[in-house]
Write an enzyme that holds these catalytic residues in place. Sequence first.
Site, short mmCIF file in Angstrom:
data_model
loop_
_atom_site.label_atom_id
_atom_site.label_comp_id
_atom_site.label_asym_id
_atom_site.label_seq_id
_atom_site.Cartn_x
_atom_site.Cartn_y
_atom_site.Cartn_z
N THR A 156 18.70 23.97 48.06
CA THR A 156 17.24 23.86 48.08
C THR A 156 16.75 25.26 47.74
O THR A 156 17.42 26.25 48.09
CB THR A 156 16.68 23.44 49.47
OG1 THR A 156 17.01 24.46 50.41
CG2 THR A 156 17.23 22.11 49.94
N HIS A 157 15.64 25.36 47.06
CA HIS A 157 15.13 26.66 46.59
C HIS A 157 16.18 27.41 45.78
O HIS A 157 16.18 28.64 45.74
CB HIS A 157 14.69 27.55 47.77
CG HIS A 157 13.82 26.85 48.76
ND1 HIS A 157 12.44 26.87 48.69
CD2 HIS A 157 14.13 26.07 49.82
CE1 HIS A 157 11.94 26.16 49.68
NE2 HIS A 157 12.95 25.65 50.39
N SER A 278 27.86 31.40 18.06
CA SER A 278 26.87 32.38 17.62
C SER A 278 27.31 32.94 16.29
O SER A 278 28.50 33.04 16.00
CB SER A 278 26.77 33.49 18.67
OG SER A 278 26.41 34.71 18.04
N LYS A 284 30.83 33.54 21.93
CA LYS A 284 29.78 32.68 22.48
C LYS A 284 30.05 31.18 22.34
O LYS A 284 30.57 30.72 21.33
CB LYS A 284 28.44 32.96 21.78
CG LYS A 284 27.77 34.26 22.17
CD LYS A 284 27.42 34.37 23.65
CE LYS A 284 26.23 33.51 24.05
NZ LYS A 284 24.96 34.03 23.53
N GLU A 291 19.73 22.84 25.83
CA GLU A 291 18.50 23.62 25.67
C GLU A 291 17.45 22.88 24.85
O GLU A 291 16.27 22.86 25.16
CB GLU A 291 18.80 24.95 24.98
CG GLU A 291 19.63 25.91 25.82
CD GLU A 291 20.16 27.05 24.96
OE1 GLU A 291 19.50 28.09 24.92
OE2 GLU A 291 21.22 26.88 24.32
N GLN A 323 -5.68 4.76 14.58
CA GLN A 323 -4.59 4.95 13.60
C GLN A 323 -3.75 6.17 13.98
O GLN A 323 -2.58 6.26 13.62
CB GLN A 323 -5.21 5.12 12.22
CG GLN A 323 -4.23 5.38 11.11
CD GLN A 323 -4.87 5.20 9.74
OE1 GLN A 323 -5.24 4.10 9.36
NE2 GLN A 323 -5.04 6.29 9.03
N1 ARG Z 1 -3.85 1.65 9.34
C1 ARG Z 1 -4.66 1.09 10.37
C2 ARG Z 1 -4.17 1.54 11.76
O1 ARG Z 1 -3.11 2.03 11.82
C3 ARG Z 1 -4.62 -0.41 10.29
C4 ARG Z 1 -5.86 -1.09 10.78
C5 ARG Z 1 -6.99 -0.71 9.93
N2 ARG Z 1 -8.17 -1.46 10.13
C6 ARG Z 1 -9.30 -1.03 9.60
N3 ARG Z 1 -10.29 -1.80 9.70
N4 ARG Z 1 -9.41 0.13 9.06
O2 ARG Z 1 -4.86 1.43 12.76
#
Ligand code: ARG
Length: 460
Positions: A156-157, A278, A284, A291, A323
């Site tokens: 712990t710690h 390395s 190394k 990481e 989108q």
């Molecule tokens: N490329 C659009 C998206 O990924 C698809 C839907 C688009 N609809 C629209 N009315 N522009 O959300």
Amino acid sequence: MKNKLWEGRFSKPADPQVERFTASIGFDKRLYPYDIEGSMAHVQMLAKQEIIKQAECKQILKGLTQILKELDKGQFQFIHNDEDIHMAIERRLHEIIGAVAGKMHTARSRNDQVILDVRLFLRDITAQVIQHISVLQLALVDQAEKNKKVIAPGFTHMQHAQPIMLSHHFMAYFQMLERDYERFSQAYERINVLPLGAGAMAGTTFPIDRHYVAKLLSFPKVSENSMDTVSDRDFVLDFLSASAVLQMHLSRMAEELVYWSTMEFRFIKLPDEFCTGSSIMPQKKNPDVAELTRGKTGRIYGNLIAVLTTMKGLPLTYNSDMQEDKPPLFDTIDNILPCLAVVAGLIKGLTVREDIVKKSAKMGYITATNLANYLAERGIPFREAHFIVGSIVKHCEDKGIELEELDLAGYQAFSNKFEKNLYDVLTLDYSVKSIRSYGGASPDSVQKQIKTAREILKKR
Ligand code: ARG
């Protein structure tokens, strides 16, 4: 076919800059198998409901099959005004089968289409994540089994706390991943809902059969409210937040692998195949894989915050902002799966240096708690016992000796409750074997945990 589907309404074509700015084809083309699968189910339903003719449905299906092949083989030619994958496929369908292609989009909008694609896609990906989690869990159980006799220091710690079975440490990660498994399974259920048929947002006047589409695409549920359906990205957030927690777990594991393999600790040897050298220092052996797993946590948290922030001010229903959910979603997917795979490789391939772990377990007055319990069992209130043993540790530290090196008279100077048998409670063996509580670090408890874990994994 027209240049743009909505050309009728416009007197000027879009500025090329706007075309580039609004396009999502660069990242959403990977959804193509799901877009085609969804369109196939949709037109079959349209035919069944007599919204289009059977012959037309057949023509569309044939065209879509050809497009799928072209895309699979990398032969599909994208053109500059393919705004997104939905429009690219429809454009190509027109080229192949002519005007009848225009019937495919009856009773559908890209707003419900895009969510269908993402849900189908994410359903597959989530199943893969769940699978990968189980593989990593198995590697942890195997290491626990392999090292079931090794006693290690528990921290712990980051200070020596109490002796534990090393298996208990490995099984702690098994439990973390068990919760991840649950979270992704729950996310899967919320992803697994049919959105198609919500249309642009109000539904449609055509007599569609959404439950039939759901059956064709194996969705157990159909969404209930068309407005919610097209504006909901909770299922994306479920996936991204489950991923953020999972990645936090992987990162913690990675951190321990890094410092456990340092010259200072030397608890483990990492497998050569999962380390790098390395360019300048010939001696190394770097734990880059661990990481980088730790390092990728930033972007995986960031992707969750990106979508949460994108969604936060959006009025109902669909808005183009949405989108922007895809690049972060795809980035998380493309990182979480490899992270799970390489961490499983590290765990599977590591070897424990038993002698060093055991030697370390003896250091730091690690059995002092047993001594306090010893006094408490002999009627001294625990707080007082704690104080007495604290003073003994200080005394030993000043003299530069271990607890077992102080003679009985030395102990009795602190409390007359000490007898010769006090030395029994100072061993590592006694420490772990005397733990009796359910879920503790004792050999019996660990054995039970391993057994239950194997049963859980076998059922999957
Ligand atoms: N490329 C659009 C998206 O990924 C698809 C839907 C688009 N609809 C629209 N009315 N522009 O959300």
